[in-house]
Design a protein around this motif. Structure first.
Motif, PDB file in Angstrom:
ATOM      1  N   ALA A 186       0.818  -1.214   0.000  1.00  8.93           N
ATOM      2  CA  ALA A 186       0.000   0.000   0.000  1.00  8.93           C
ATOM      3  C   ALA A 186       0.853   1.266   0.000  1.00  8.93           C
ATOM      4  O   ALA A 186       0.362   2.336  -0.366  1.00  8.93           O
ATOM      5  N   CYS A 187       2.116   1.129   0.399  1.00  4.95           N
ATOM      6  CA  CYS A 187       2.972   2.313   0.523  1.00  4.95           C
ATOM      7  C   CYS A 187       4.215   2.279  -0.350  1.00  4.95           C
ATOM      8  O   CYS A 187       4.913   3.288  -0.474  1.00  4.95           O
ATOM      9  N   GLN A 192       0.181   0.801  -5.365  1.00  6.05           N
ATOM     10  CA  GLN A 192      -0.185   1.321  -4.050  1.00  6.05           C
ATOM     11  C   GLN A 192      -1.683   1.603  -3.935  1.00  6.05           C
ATOM     12  O   GLN A 192      -2.298   1.301  -2.903  1.00  6.05           O
ATOM     13  N   GLU A 193      -2.283   2.160  -4.963  1.00  5.79           N
ATOM     14  CA  GLU A 193      -3.703   2.502  -4.877  1.00  5.79           C
ATOM     15  C   GLU A 193      -4.554   1.249  -4.658  1.00  5.79           C
ATOM     16  O   GLU A 193      -5.456   1.236  -3.809  1.00  5.79           O
ATOM     17  N   PHE A 195      -3.589  -1.669  -3.385  1.00  5.06           N
ATOM     18  CA  PHE A 195      -3.322  -2.324  -2.108  1.00  5.06           C
ATOM     19  C   PHE A 195      -3.727  -1.488  -0.902  1.00  5.06           C
ATOM     20  O   PHE A 195      -3.824  -2.021   0.205  1.00  5.06           O
ATOM     21  N   ARG A 196      -3.977  -0.210  -1.079  1.00  5.32           N
ATOM     22  CA  ARG A 196      -4.539   0.555   0.034  1.00  5.32           C
ATOM     23  C   ARG A 196      -5.915   0.011   0.399  1.00  5.32           C
ATOM     24  O   ARG A 196      -6.274  -0.082   1.576  1.00  5.32           O
ATOM     25  N   PHE A 199      -5.322  -3.120   2.334  1.00  5.62           N
ATOM     26  CA  PHE A 199      -4.864  -2.787   3.683  1.00  5.62           C
ATOM     27  C   PHE A 199      -6.048  -2.420   4.575  1.00  5.62           C
ATOM     28  O   PHE A 199      -6.190  -2.929   5.698  1.00  5.62           O
TER      29      PHE A 199
END
Length: 439
Positions: A186-187, A192-193, A195-196, A199
């Motif tokens: 996520a980071c 990242q978008e 996996f946010r 998360f």
């Protein structure tokens, strides 16, 4: 997957969805039921120095690693808006550390993709058939209740369980902490978008205490449990079938079986119907009819001379189907129906869906495919797949993005090229097609 070290259903599914040549175009966009949408090609980005996605470059990775605590802290407002309490957020994020080894897995692919026949044979083994029948017998009352409640074939559910994790083998499920994995992704890195959301979904699971924190072990990408749910898929499909107030797809056999069945049901599974039929094509058959967009009733296919192997009649002649030649004219041919597409929504790779359907049939008592897979030395490399697409684009064909994923547009273009070159127009991308293009 024939050995213990290769029994991870997740790793096999990752390789299939990322590398097998026959991934359908429809699956190149994220599908509602897919538990592996992160495998889809990333959006086009400017090329970074040294090649590759800019967020996967060493300097970018180092900066993201250093900023990891700030990134996690910045996700609190989103978590709060999704019902995560401050107590839960702080409890589970206070000691999170980025797992940088995951970045090595994210973009790693084998140099050459395996031919689809090799994948199917690797996944549908005598051992899996034997173990699957034992599982079906051991949990027969649960499978019966779930089948009645959700209208999903128990054999399909058992097949997913077997192929995803070898019926719950820890090596198949994965041993990584799910929250650590999805927090890292996520980071850091190129997705990242996406996996946010994973998360936040993981924190929601922990907030409701559906699955204990120390039981949430899975793949590097966050898929967990015997049938490998991503956290967001858990939120959509997981059910509490044992009535204990928890949706526990790790420890509760009733919840595992029912949640997997619910996933297939919501992805369009039709009870009492086949996923597809192996068929024999007549001499002189026009292989350009092998196209996902060309759907005919089974009666129409039968009138064209497309018959089930063994001369068995189609039980429901009015059903619609399309013809799939996963290994080209030299391998088995199949008429595929809605239940095959439901499996594809669970994981968008033809080899995976074929393996699930075939294993389900074998668990039911069916036999091996009547036609043999071609003995190919190897599949195409990523560079070779890109070359085929690039050459087709130069010839004026609309193949969409040149991304190495040979979907429906590419297959149709290959069919036309084959026909113009005097080859069998089966749309199968192999070394012979590439050699012909290079002439």
């Amino acid at each position: 997957m024939a050995s213990r070290t290769l029994r991870s259903g997740v790793r096999a599914a990752l390789a299939l969805a990322a590398a097998v040549l026959v991934t359908p175009a429809a699956a190149q966009a994220q599908t509602t039921g897919s538990i592996f949408p992160f495998l889809q090609p990333p959006a086009q980005q400017p090329a970074a120095a040294g090649g590759g996605h800019p967020l996967m470059q060493p300097e970018a990775l180092a900066q993201a690693q250093a900023n990891f605590p700030n990134c996690i802290a910045a996700l609190w407002p989103l978590a709060q808006s999704k019902g995560v309490s401050r107590r839960t957020f702080e409890r589970y994020t206070a000691r999170l550390e980025p797992q940088m080894k995951i970045m090595d897995f994210m973009d790693s692919q084998p140099e050459f993709s395996k031919p689809i026949g090799a994948y199917v044979n690797m996944l549908v083994t005598d051992w899996r058939i034997k173990k699957g029948r034992e599982i079906l017998e051991r949990y027969k009352p649960i499978f019966e209740k779930v089948e009645k409640a959700y209208g999903v074939d128990r054999y399909a559910v058992a097949a997913i369980w077997g192929i995803e994790s070898t019926y719950g083998d820890p090596d198949g499920i994965g041993r990584r902490n799910v929250l650590e994995s999805v927090a890292t992704l996520a980071c850091i890195g190129r997705r990242q978008e996406y996996f946010r959301d994973e998360f936040i979904a993981t924190l929601q699971i922990l907030e409701k205490d559906d699955v204990p924190y120390d039981h949430m072990k899975g793949s590097w990408a966050g898929a967990f449990g015997p049938t490998q749910f991503m956290p967001t898929s858990f939120q959509r499909f997981a059910v509490d079938f044992d009535g204990d107030g928890k949706r526990n797809v790790v420890d509760s056999i009733p919840d595992i079986i029912a949640s997997t069945a619910n996933n297939l049901k919501l992805d369009g599974w039709e009870f009492g119907k086949a996923w597809g039929y192996e068929v024999v094509l007549p001499q002189g058959f026009d292989y350009r009819s092998a196209n996902r967009t060309i759907k005919k009733s089974l009666a129409e296919w039968n009138a064209m001379g497309v018959r089930r192997t063994g001369g068995i009649a189609y039980p429901r002649p009015g059903e619609s189907a399309y013809l799939l030649l996963p290994a080209g004219s030299g391998g088995p041919a199949f008429l595929m129906m809605k239940n095959f597409d439901a499996i594809l929504r669970y994981n968008p790779a033809d080899a995976y869906a074929l393996a699930i359907g075939h294993l389900a049939d074998r668990l039911r008592g069916g036999g091996a495919f009547a036609q043999s897979w071609p003995k190919e030395e190897r599949g195409l490399s990523k560079a070779e797949r890109l070359e085929i697409q690039g050459r087709l684009a130069q010839m004026g064909y609309d193949i969409g993005n040149v991304d190495g994923i040979l979907g429906q547009k590419t297959r149709v273009a290959i069919q036309d090229f084959q026909a113009r070159s005097g080859m069998v127009p089966d749309g199968y991308p192999d070394l012979q097609v590439l050699a012909q293009m290079r002439r």
